[in-house]
Design an enzyme around this catalytic site. Structure first.
Site, PDB file in Angstrom:
ATOM      1  NE  ARG A 165      -4.147  -1.704   0.230  1.00 50.77           N
ATOM      2  CZ  ARG A 165      -4.182  -2.997  -0.089  1.00 50.77           C
ATOM      3  NH1 ARG A 165      -3.116  -3.570  -0.634  1.00 50.77           N
ATOM      4  NH2 ARG A 165      -5.280  -3.703   0.081  1.00 50.77           N
ATOM      5  CB  SER A 236      -8.585  -1.456   4.148  1.00 58.76           C
ATOM      6  OG  SER A 236      -8.924  -2.706   3.665  1.00 58.76           O
ATOM      7  CD  GLU A 331      -5.516   1.065   2.428  1.00 62.36           C
ATOM      8  OE1 GLU A 331      -6.415   1.457   1.651  1.00 62.36           O
ATOM      9  OE2 GLU A 331      -5.289  -0.119   2.657  1.00 62.36           O
TER      10      GLU A 331
HETATM   11  N1  EPU Z   1     -11.375 -10.598  10.144  1.00 60.21           N
HETATM   12  C1  EPU Z   1     -12.125 -10.700  11.291  1.00 60.21           C
HETATM   13  N2  EPU Z   1     -13.066  -9.726  11.539  1.00 60.21           N
HETATM   14  C2  EPU Z   1     -13.265  -8.693  10.696  1.00 60.21           C
HETATM   15  C3  EPU Z   1     -12.494  -8.594   9.516  1.00 60.21           C
HETATM   16  C4  EPU Z   1     -11.546  -9.561   9.266  1.00 60.21           C
HETATM   17  O1  EPU Z   1     -11.963 -11.627  12.083  1.00 60.21           O
HETATM   18  O2  EPU Z   1     -14.122  -7.857  10.968  1.00 60.21           O
HETATM   19  C5  EPU Z   1     -10.390 -11.650   9.841  1.00 60.21           C
HETATM   20  C6  EPU Z   1     -10.844 -12.443   8.615  1.00 60.21           C
HETATM   21  O3  EPU Z   1     -11.670 -13.524   8.985  1.00 60.21           O
HETATM   22  C7  EPU Z   1      -9.542 -12.901   8.027  1.00 60.21           C
HETATM   23  C8  EPU Z   1      -8.589 -11.771   8.382  1.00 60.21           C
HETATM   24  O4  EPU Z   1      -9.178 -11.035   9.431  1.00 60.21           O
HETATM   25  O5  EPU Z   1      -9.112 -14.080   8.668  1.00 60.21           O
HETATM   26  C9  EPU Z   1      -8.279 -10.861   7.216  1.00 60.21           C
HETATM   27  O6  EPU Z   1      -9.476 -10.295   6.716  1.00 60.21           O
HETATM   28  P1  EPU Z   1      -9.771 -10.204   5.146  1.00 60.21           P
HETATM   29  O7  EPU Z   1      -9.435 -11.489   4.529  1.00 60.21           O
HETATM   30  O8  EPU Z   1     -11.151  -9.664   4.966  1.00 60.21           O
HETATM   31  O9  EPU Z   1      -8.700  -9.198   4.569  1.00 60.21           O
HETATM   32  P2  EPU Z   1      -8.139  -7.860   5.173  1.00 60.21           P
HETATM   33  O10 EPU Z   1      -6.782  -8.080   5.710  1.00 60.21           O
HETATM   34  O11 EPU Z   1      -9.154  -7.305   6.096  1.00 60.21           O
HETATM   35  C10 EPU Z   1      -6.992  -6.992   2.978  1.00 60.21           C
HETATM   36  C11 EPU Z   1      -6.906  -5.692   2.237  1.00 60.21           C
HETATM   37  C12 EPU Z   1      -8.172  -5.461   1.417  1.00 60.21           C
HETATM   38  C13 EPU Z   1      -8.287  -6.601   0.421  1.00 60.21           C
HETATM   39  C14 EPU Z   1      -8.359  -7.922   1.220  1.00 60.21           C
HETATM   40  C15 EPU Z   1      -8.382  -9.124   0.323  1.00 60.21           C
HETATM   41  C16 EPU Z   1      -5.510  -4.237   3.567  1.00 60.21           C
HETATM   42  C17 EPU Z   1      -5.451  -3.099   4.530  1.00 60.21           C
HETATM   43  N3  EPU Z   1      -6.734  -4.611   3.194  1.00 60.21           N
HETATM   44  O12 EPU Z   1      -8.075  -6.883   3.902  1.00 60.21           O
HETATM   45  O13 EPU Z   1      -7.991  -4.248   0.688  1.00 60.21           O
HETATM   46  O14 EPU Z   1      -9.444  -6.450  -0.388  1.00 60.21           O
HETATM   47  O15 EPU Z   1      -7.203  -8.054   2.067  1.00 60.21           O
HETATM   48  O16 EPU Z   1      -7.139  -9.342  -0.247  1.00 60.21           O
HETATM   49  O17 EPU Z   1      -4.467  -4.743   3.168  1.00 60.21           O
HETATM   50  C18 EPU Z   1      -8.425  -1.900   0.664  1.00 60.21           C
HETATM   51  O18 EPU Z   1      -7.207  -1.720   0.665  1.00 60.21           O
HETATM   52  O19 EPU Z   1      -9.233  -0.915   0.652  1.00 60.21           O
HETATM   53  C19 EPU Z   1      -8.964  -3.253   0.735  1.00 60.21           C
HETATM   54  C20 EPU Z   1     -10.266  -3.499   0.830  1.00 60.21           C
END
Ligand code: EPU
Length: 340
Positions: A165, A236, A331
């Site tokens: 990012r 995010s 972010e």
């Molecule tokens: N999780 C929870 N509770 C929540 C949210 C997430 O327990 O409320 C857990 C999920 O179950 C999972 C882990 O946290 O085990 C990670 O969550 P998720 O897979 O939804 O991905 P993320 O880390 O929250 C990142 C990116 C997103 C991207 C997704 C998919 C960042 C800051 N965010 O989210 O990017 O779409 O992975 O690859 O790196 C963005 O940058 O705007 C964005 C949406």
């Protein structure tokens, strides 16, 4: 020709839907306007804010200086001898529409980045990424107007200093370049990236196409992330923090189910999981809140203010810091910048 307007509302030009007014506003539809714009801003001593889709911005209510909406359009491609294709897209094109059109034209590699809001020109700024693919994986070069040297030039992938990012456009030299077009390097052969849970179930499917992956990504995103047209948000809101392995080991003793991913010898923690664990998911404070299906997303239910959002952000940061000893960095870009 520059057609400069005064006191222009930006409410529909930022996906958080904050009420904001630009002191000066101009729409850029031709790269020839850029040297004139920069000269004008220099002469008048105006700060310049570049606006793409406004999907990664937290605006204050009064934006002093000049806001330039980058509305450059264009699309062209060139086949290479090795079968790959260089695809050049102007900065003002919509990102999702561009990915959709790539698949229509049989150009593969960016299908996992479907449905990310914003424009093509904004994508390199924070090196957008999702579901195992980052923009930098398929980027060839970025065309820019260099405000320091007062000339048009091109930056190779390595000159962009891409990281998680992050890029030269965001951190190293945030006010130097105006992105005018991005050239991608794409394949005619489809090589699916299905490592992410939610996509891995596609792995066994016979005759899997890039369109199937695209549709699946759209469906996951629709279920987890709010549509900014219906609920104001900036995707995010926090980066996933990266910590040393020793710190993770200590944390895992106290929180065995803490979600983390290896990241170049370090460990990336799921910020959404930690915020959720601190009890923030679905909480609302005034007109802003934490999205009920993804704790990493903060929203404006309508009529919310940046002050309310900053307060919510600070409360979440403190609570995660107290529980996990980790500080969450936001972010999106704050404009004007947050006063410390
Ligand atoms: N999780 C929870 N509770 C929540 C949210 C997430 O327990 O409320 C857990 C999920 O179950 C999972 C882990 O946290 O085990 C990670 O969550 P998720 O897979 O939804 O991905 P993320 O880390 O929250 C990142 C990116 C997103 C991207 C997704 C998919 C960042 C800051 N965010 O989210 O990017 O779409 O992975 O690859 O790196 C963005 O940058 O705007 C964005 C949406």
């Amino acid at each position: 020709m520059l057609s400069i307007q005064r006191n222009v509302p930006l409410d529909d030009l930022n996906t958080l839907g904050f009420s904001a007014n630009a002191e000066y506003f101009v729409q850029i539809t031709d790269i020839a306007q850029l040297p004139l714009l920069c000269e004008y801003c220099q002469e008048q001593k105006l700060e310049l804010l570049l606006l793409g889709g406004g999907s990664n911005l937290v605006l204050g209510d009064r934006i002093g200086g000049m806001v330039a909406l980058i509305d450059l359009k264009g699309w062209s491609s060139e086949s290479l001898k090795d079968g790959r294709v260089l695809l050049r897209i102007a900065a003002g094109e919509n990102w999702h529409t561009a990915v959709d059109r790539m698949l229509d034209e049989g150009l593969f590699g960016l299908e996992n980045l479907a449905l990310i809001p914003g424009t093509v020109g904004a994508a390199p700024v924070q090196n957008i990424g999702a579901y195992g693919v980052e923009l930098k994986d398929h980027l060839h070069e970025v065309e820019v107007y260099d405000r320091a040297q007062k000339c048009f030039t091109r930056l190779s992938r390595s000159a962009c200093h891409f990281a998680y990012r992050d890029s030269v456009f965001k951190s190293l030299e945030p006010d130097r370049y105006i992105i005018t077009a991005v050239t991608f390097i794409l394949q005619r052969d489809f090589n699916p990236v299905l490592g992410y849970s939610g996509l891995s179930e596609l792995a066994g499917r016979p005759y899997l196409t890039a369109r199937d992956v695209f549709e699946q990504v759209c469906s996951i995103r629709r279920s987890k992330l709010p549509d900014p047209k219906l609920l104001g948000n900036a995707g995010s809101f926090f980066k996933n923090p990266v910590i040393p392995p020793e710190q993770l080991l200590q944390l895992k003793q106290r929180f065995p189910d803490l979600v983390s991913y290896p990241d170049q010898g370090r460990c990336k923690l799921a910020a959404g999981w930690m915020i959720d664990r601190c009890g923030w998911k679905g909480r609302r404070e005034g007109q802003v809140g934490v999205y009920e299906h993804q704790a990493l997303v903060l929203f404006n239910a309508g009529g919310g203010t940046r002050t309310e959002l900053e307060r919510l952000m600070a409360n979440i940061q403190l609570s995660v810091q107290q529980t996990f000893g980790v500080w969450l960095e936001p972010e999106p870009r704050f404009y004007p910048a947050i006063k410390n």
